[in-house]
Design a protein around this motif. Structure first.
Motif, PDB file in Angstrom:
ATOM      1  N   LEU A  70       0.848  -1.190   0.000  1.00 22.22           N
ATOM      2  CA  LEU A  70       0.000   0.000   0.000  1.00 22.22           C
ATOM      3  C   LEU A  70       0.882   1.237   0.000  1.00 22.22           C
ATOM      4  O   LEU A  70       2.004   1.200   0.492  1.00 22.22           O
ATOM      5  N   GLY A  72       1.007   5.794   4.367  1.00 26.26           N
ATOM      6  CA  GLY A  72      -0.098   6.591   4.908  1.00 26.26           C
ATOM      7  C   GLY A  72       0.398   7.828   5.637  1.00 26.26           C
ATOM      8  O   GLY A  72       1.588   7.956   5.939  1.00 26.26           O
ATOM      9  N   ASN A  73      -0.545   8.715   5.939  1.00 25.82           N
ATOM     10  CA  ASN A  73      -0.216   9.942   6.661  1.00 25.82           C
ATOM     11  C   ASN A  73      -0.694   9.808   8.116  1.00 25.82           C
ATOM     12  O   ASN A  73      -1.896   9.713   8.382  1.00 25.82           O
ATOM     13  N   ASN A 101      -3.118  12.596   9.507  1.00 25.71           N
ATOM     14  CA  ASN A 101      -4.478  12.429   8.975  1.00 25.71           C
ATOM     15  C   ASN A 101      -5.156  11.222   9.604  1.00 25.71           C
ATOM     16  O   ASN A 101      -6.349  11.241   9.892  1.00 25.71           O
ATOM     17  N   THR A 109     -12.838   5.970   3.348  1.00 27.61           N
ATOM     18  CA  THR A 109     -12.242   5.730   2.031  1.00 27.61           C
ATOM     19  C   THR A 109     -10.980   4.881   2.217  1.00 27.61           C
ATOM     20  O   THR A 109     -10.488   4.722   3.345  1.00 27.61           O
ATOM     21  N   VAL A 110     -10.463   4.388   1.112  1.00 27.85           N
ATOM     22  CA  VAL A 110      -9.231   3.592   1.190  1.00 27.85           C
ATOM     23  C   VAL A 110      -8.084   4.473   1.707  1.00 27.85           C
ATOM     24  O   VAL A 110      -7.270   4.035   2.512  1.00 27.85           O
ATOM     25  N   THR A 111      -8.070   5.722   1.277  1.00 28.72           N
ATOM     26  CA  THR A 111      -7.021   6.631   1.763  1.00 28.72           C
ATOM     27  C   THR A 111      -7.120   6.775   3.278  1.00 28.72           C
ATOM     28  O   THR A 111      -6.106   6.742   3.988  1.00 28.72           O
ATOM     29  N   GLN A 112      -8.340   6.920   3.793  1.00 30.37           N
ATOM     30  CA  GLN A 112      -8.498   7.041   5.242  1.00 30.37           C
ATOM     31  C   GLN A 112      -8.050   5.753   5.946  1.00 30.37           C
ATOM     32  O   GLN A 112      -7.447   5.809   7.016  1.00 30.37           O
ATOM     33  N   ILE A 141      -5.755   3.665   4.904  1.00 31.34           N
ATOM     34  CA  ILE A 141      -4.286   3.629   4.853  1.00 31.34           C
ATOM     35  C   ILE A 141      -3.703   4.572   5.911  1.00 31.34           C
ATOM     36  O   ILE A 141      -2.753   4.227   6.620  1.00 31.34           O
ATOM     37  N   ASP A 142      -4.316   5.755   6.043  1.00 30.15           N
ATOM     38  CA  ASP A 142      -3.834   6.715   7.046  1.00 30.15           C
ATOM     39  C   ASP A 142      -4.059   6.190   8.470  1.00 30.15           C
ATOM     40  O   ASP A 142      -3.202   6.315   9.336  1.00 30.15           O
TER      41      ASP A 142
END
Ligand code: HEC
Length: 160
Positions: A38, A41-42, A45, A131-134, A136-137
């Motif tokens: 992946l 991530g941040n 965030n 979301t996927v971004t969330q 990952i974060d």
């Protein structure tokens, strides 16, 4: 003419090698893709997501001072820290997207002994909420608070 046939034979031979390679991989029962990677991530965030989607109402994070909750917590399952069930990045992601996959012993112990074996996780599934971004974060944030990952964990790569 000879040259052309030769190159055709080489191609054919190559195709056979690739084909048998694929077949033998399948026959060994190995999935064709062994892991996934992946994007990084941040962490900041991730901490915001943790608070905004309500993870806080059931979780604290080891050695992290979070703002007090307005309502009493529903559960107090601490995440992060030195020795926890979650040991790899893959396990961490799995416990977020599939809470029932392995129900934490820390939670089981709070139940009546008769209910422990078949216990379901009371943790909601957030798969249609974040979301996927969330995700990952969130994983990056939580991961930064676990100290004892097993040696198989390398960066963000998960190898089952
Ligand atoms: C309604 C309460 C509740 C909410 C909200 C909740 N969880 Fe949980 N969570 C639990 C309980 C209870 C467990 C222990 C049972 C289990 O393993 O599922 C748990 C387990 C976990 C675990 C595995 C811990 C371990 O040591 O095995 C992780 C990681 C986790 N939650 C992350 C999250 C994240 C991230 C969020 C927000 C997106 C969240 N949880 C929201 C109740 C909740």
């Amino acid at each position: 003419m000879i040259k052309m046939n030769l190159s055709r034979d080489v191609k054919l031979c190559f195709a056979v090698i690739v084909y048998t390679g694929v077949l033998s991989a399948c026959s060994e029962g190995q999935p064709p893709v062994k892991g996934f990677v992946l994007p990084e991530g941040n962490i900041e965030n991730g901490q915001e997501v943790f608070a905004s989607v309500g993870c806080r109402s059931c979780h604290t994070v080891a050695a992290l001072d979070l703002p007090p909750l307005e309502q009493a917590p529903l559960f107090d399952i601490e995440l992060g820290g030195k020795v926890r069930r979650v040991k790899t990045y893959g396990e961490l992601l799995t416990s977020i997207v599939n809470p029932n996959h392995t129900v934490s012993p820390k939670y089981r112990i709070t139940l009546d002994p008769k209910e422990r074996k078949d216990a379901q996780s009371p943790m909601p599934v957030f798969n249609d909420v974040i979301t996927v971004t969330q995700l990952i974060d969130l994983a990056a944030f939580l991961h930064s608070h676990y100290e004892m990952y097993s040696p198989e964990y390398q960066g963000y790569m998960y190898v089952p």
